[in-house]
Design a protein around this motif. Sequence first.
Motif, PDB file in Angstrom:
ATOM      1  N   ARG A 112      36.168  15.551 -73.532  1.00  0.00           N
ATOM      2  CA  ARG A 112      35.739  14.195 -73.210  1.00  0.00           C
ATOM      3  C   ARG A 112      36.866  13.207 -73.471  1.00  0.00           C
ATOM      4  N   ILE A 113      37.594  13.418 -74.555  1.00  0.00           N
ATOM      5  CA  ILE A 113      38.718  12.538 -74.887  1.00  0.00           C
ATOM      6  C   ILE A 113      39.810  12.667 -73.832  1.00  0.00           C
ATOM      7  N   THR A 114      40.050  13.895 -73.374  1.00  0.00           N
ATOM      8  CA  THR A 114      41.033  14.100 -72.302  1.00  0.00           C
ATOM      9  C   THR A 114      40.606  13.366 -71.041  1.00  0.00           C
ATOM     10  N   LYS A 115      39.338  13.471 -70.704  1.00  0.00           N
ATOM     11  CA  LYS A 115      38.834  12.804 -69.500  1.00  0.00           C
ATOM     12  C   LYS A 115      38.926  11.292 -69.608  1.00  0.00           C
ATOM     13  N   MET A 116      38.797  10.768 -70.823  1.00  0.00           N
ATOM     14  CA  MET A 116      38.895   9.328 -71.047  1.00  0.00           C
ATOM     15  C   MET A 116      40.320   8.819 -70.881  1.00  0.00           C
ATOM     16  N   GLY A 117      41.320   9.743 -71.034  1.00  0.00           N
ATOM     17  CA  GLY A 117      42.692   9.324 -70.785  1.00  0.00           C
ATOM     18  C   GLY A 117      43.692   9.592 -71.893  1.00  0.00           C
ATOM     19  N   ILE A 118      43.374  10.515 -72.805  1.00  0.00           N
ATOM     20  CA  ILE A 118      44.328  10.911 -73.844  1.00  0.00           C
ATOM     21  C   ILE A 118      44.720  12.364 -73.624  1.00  0.00           C
ATOM     22  N   ALA A 119      46.003  12.621 -73.462  1.00  0.00           N
ATOM     23  CA  ALA A 119      46.510  13.987 -73.312  1.00  0.00           C
ATOM     24  C   ALA A 119      47.406  14.309 -74.496  1.00  0.00           C
ATOM     25  N   ARG A 120      47.522  15.609 -74.806  1.00  0.00           N
ATOM     26  CA  ARG A 120      48.404  15.999 -75.907  1.00  0.00           C
ATOM     27  C   ARG A 120      49.119  17.298 -75.590  1.00  0.00           C
ATOM     28  N   THR A 121      50.234  17.489 -76.256  1.00  0.00           N
ATOM     29  CA  THR A 121      50.905  18.777 -76.278  1.00  0.00           C
ATOM     30  C   THR A 121      50.847  19.287 -77.713  1.00  0.00           C
ATOM     31  N   PHE A 122      51.246  20.550 -77.909  1.00  0.00           N
ATOM     32  CA  PHE A 122      51.120  21.159 -79.229  1.00  0.00           C
ATOM     33  C   PHE A 122      52.497  21.525 -79.779  1.00  0.00           C
ATOM     34  N   GLN A 123      52.548  21.681 -81.101  1.00  0.00           N
ATOM     35  CA  GLN A 123      53.789  22.040 -81.769  1.00  0.00           C
ATOM     36  C   GLN A 123      54.318  23.376 -81.250  1.00  0.00           C
ATOM     37  N   ASN A 124      53.425  24.338 -81.044  1.00  0.00           N
ATOM     38  CA  ASN A 124      53.793  25.623 -80.465  1.00  0.00           C
ATOM     39  C   ASN A 124      53.355  25.646 -79.000  1.00  0.00           C
ATOM     40  N   VAL A 125      54.221  26.122 -78.130  1.00  0.00           N
ATOM     41  CA  VAL A 125      53.921  26.155 -76.692  1.00  0.00           C
ATOM     42  C   VAL A 125      52.663  26.983 -76.437  1.00  0.00           C
ATOM     43  N   ARG A 126      51.731  26.418 -75.693  1.00  0.00           N
ATOM     44  CA  ARG A 126      50.477  27.109 -75.374  1.00  0.00           C
ATOM     45  C   ARG A 126      50.309  27.155 -73.857  1.00  0.00           C
ATOM     46  N   LEU A 127      50.844  28.193 -73.255  1.00  0.00           N
ATOM     47  CA  LEU A 127      50.753  28.366 -71.813  1.00  0.00           C
ATOM     48  C   LEU A 127      49.977  29.634 -71.486  1.00  0.00           C
ATOM     49  N   PHE A 128      49.494  29.701 -70.249  1.00  0.00           N
ATOM     50  CA  PHE A 128      48.928  30.941 -69.730  1.00  0.00           C
ATOM     51  C   PHE A 128      50.113  31.745 -69.191  1.00  0.00           C
ATOM     52  N   LYS A 129      50.615  32.652 -70.011  1.00  0.00           N
ATOM     53  CA  LYS A 129      51.894  33.301 -69.727  1.00  0.00           C
ATOM     54  C   LYS A 129      51.880  34.147 -68.455  1.00  0.00           C
ATOM     55  N   ASP A 130      50.714  34.674 -68.051  1.00  0.00           N
ATOM     56  CA  ASP A 130      50.634  35.529 -66.869  1.00  0.00           C
ATOM     57  C   ASP A 130      50.210  34.761 -65.613  1.00  0.00           C
ATOM     58  N   MET A 131      50.171  33.456 -65.721  1.00  0.00           N
ATOM     59  CA  MET A 131      49.930  32.607 -64.551  1.00  0.00           C
ATOM     60  C   MET A 131      51.238  31.953 -64.150  1.00  0.00           C
ATOM     61  N   THR A 132      51.316  31.486 -62.910  1.00  0.00           N
ATOM     62  CA  THR A 132      52.529  30.816 -62.467  1.00  0.00           C
ATOM     63  C   THR A 132      52.642  29.450 -63.134  1.00  0.00           C
ATOM     64  N   VAL A 133      53.830  28.905 -63.060  1.00  0.00           N
ATOM     65  CA  VAL A 133      54.078  27.560 -63.581  1.00  0.00           C
ATOM     66  C   VAL A 133      53.147  26.554 -62.907  1.00  0.00           C
ATOM     67  N   LEU A 134      53.024  26.642 -61.593  1.00  0.00           N
ATOM     68  CA  LEU A 134      52.153  25.718 -60.863  1.00  0.00           C
ATOM     69  C   LEU A 134      50.696  25.864 -61.293  1.00  0.00           C
ATOM     70  N   GLU A 135      50.243  27.096 -61.450  1.00  0.00           N
ATOM     71  CA  GLU A 135      48.854  27.323 -61.864  1.00  0.00           C
ATOM     72  C   GLU A 135      48.586  26.755 -63.254  1.00  0.00           C
ATOM     73  N   ASN A 136      49.573  26.858 -64.141  1.00  0.00           N
ATOM     74  CA  ASN A 136      49.430  26.278 -65.472  1.00  0.00           C
ATOM     75  C   ASN A 136      49.217  24.773 -65.394  1.00  0.00           C
ATOM     76  N   VAL A 137      50.001  24.124 -64.559  1.00  0.00           N
ATOM     77  CA  VAL A 137      49.882  22.668 -64.442  1.00  0.00           C
ATOM     78  C   VAL A 137      48.571  22.294 -63.755  1.00  0.00           C
ATOM     79  N   MET A 138      48.185  23.056 -62.751  1.00  0.00           N
ATOM     80  CA  MET A 138      46.919  22.800 -62.065  1.00  0.00           C
ATOM     81  C   MET A 138      45.731  22.887 -63.024  1.00  0.00           C
ATOM     82  N   SER A 139      45.843  23.774 -64.028  1.00  0.00           N
ATOM     83  CA  SER A 139      44.750  23.914 -64.995  1.00  0.00           C
ATOM     84  C   SER A 139      44.527  22.631 -65.779  1.00  0.00           C
ATOM     85  N   GLY A 140      45.568  21.813 -65.877  1.00  0.00           N
ATOM     86  CA  GLY A 140      45.436  20.555 -66.590  1.00  0.00           C
ATOM     87  C   GLY A 140      44.594  19.531 -65.862  1.00  0.00           C
ATOM     88  N   MET A 141      44.339  19.765 -64.579  1.00  0.00           N
ATOM     89  CA  MET A 141      43.586  18.793 -63.791  1.00  0.00           C
ATOM     90  C   MET A 141      42.100  19.109 -63.720  1.00  0.00           C
TER      91      MET A 141
END
Length: 256
Positions: free
Chosen positions: A74-103
Motif C-alpha cells: 500500500r505504501i508503494t502504491k501511495m508513492g514510496i519506493a525503496r531499494t535494499f542494502q543487499n541486491v534483491r533480484l529475480f536472478k533467473d528472470m531477464t533484466v526487463l522482467e525484473n523491472v516490469m515486476s516493479g510495476m
Amino acid sequence: MSILEVNKLTLRFGGLTAVNDLSFRLEEHAIMSLIGPNGAGKTSAFNCLTGFYKATVGEILFLGRSIAAEKPHRITKMGIARTFQNVRLFKDMTVLENVMSGMHTRSSAGILAAILRPPGQIAEEKRIRQVSRECLDFVGIEDKADRLARNLAYGDQRRVEWARALATQPKLLLLDEPAAGLNQDEKNQLVELIQKIRNTLGITVLLIEHDMGLVMKVSEKIVVIDYGEKIAEGTAEAVKNNPRVIEAYLGKEDES
C-alpha cells in the motif's frame, strides 16, 4: 512543502530500542541522507517508513497522510519506493522482467484479464514494457534488457534494482546503502544519477549511506542518528563539524 514527516518515532523489540524518539522533516524535491555508525538504527527506521516494521510509538506522515499502519504494498502504491542494502533480484528472470515486476502496483488487470488477454490487457502490458525500458535507459543499462539478471556485473545489478524502484513511479525514493560494493567510478556515477532522479524526474530522495564522501557530495540535508536517537541535523558542513557526530564515529578520547 514537506513530503515526509516523522514525529517521535520509536521502535522496540522486546527490551531493545532500535529507534528512539526520532523526528525529522523531508522537503519535497530534496535530497537528504540518514547516517550514523553501524547499528545506529538507520535500516530499522527505513523499515518503519516502508511498512516492513510497525512503529511502537510515533507518527509517519506522507504528503500529510498517516502511513504508520499501512502495509508495504500500500505504501508503494501511495508513492514510496525503496531499494535494499543487499541486491534483491529475480536472478533467473531477464533484466526487463525484473523491472516490469516493479510495476505490479500500477497494474489494473486481474487474473481473468491475464488469462483472456482482452485488448485493454494487451495495451497495459505494452505500456508496462515501454515504461520499464525507459527506466532501464534512465539508469544506463537498456542495452542489457534481455540478459538474465544473474549474468550482470554487480554494479549493473544495482542499476536494475534502481530501475525497478523507478518503475513504481514514486514520489519519494528510499535508497538503502546504494553505494555498497561499488568502485569509485561507479560511486561518482551514482552521485550523478541521484541528482538526475531529483532534477529530471522531480523525485524526492532519502538515502542511508556509509560512504561519507558520497553523502557530503549529494546531500542538501543530513540527519545523524546514534543508538536510535537523532544527535544532529543540518547541512553537510554543519554536520561534519558537529562534536557529537565526530564522537559517534570516532569515539570519545580517553581523558585519563
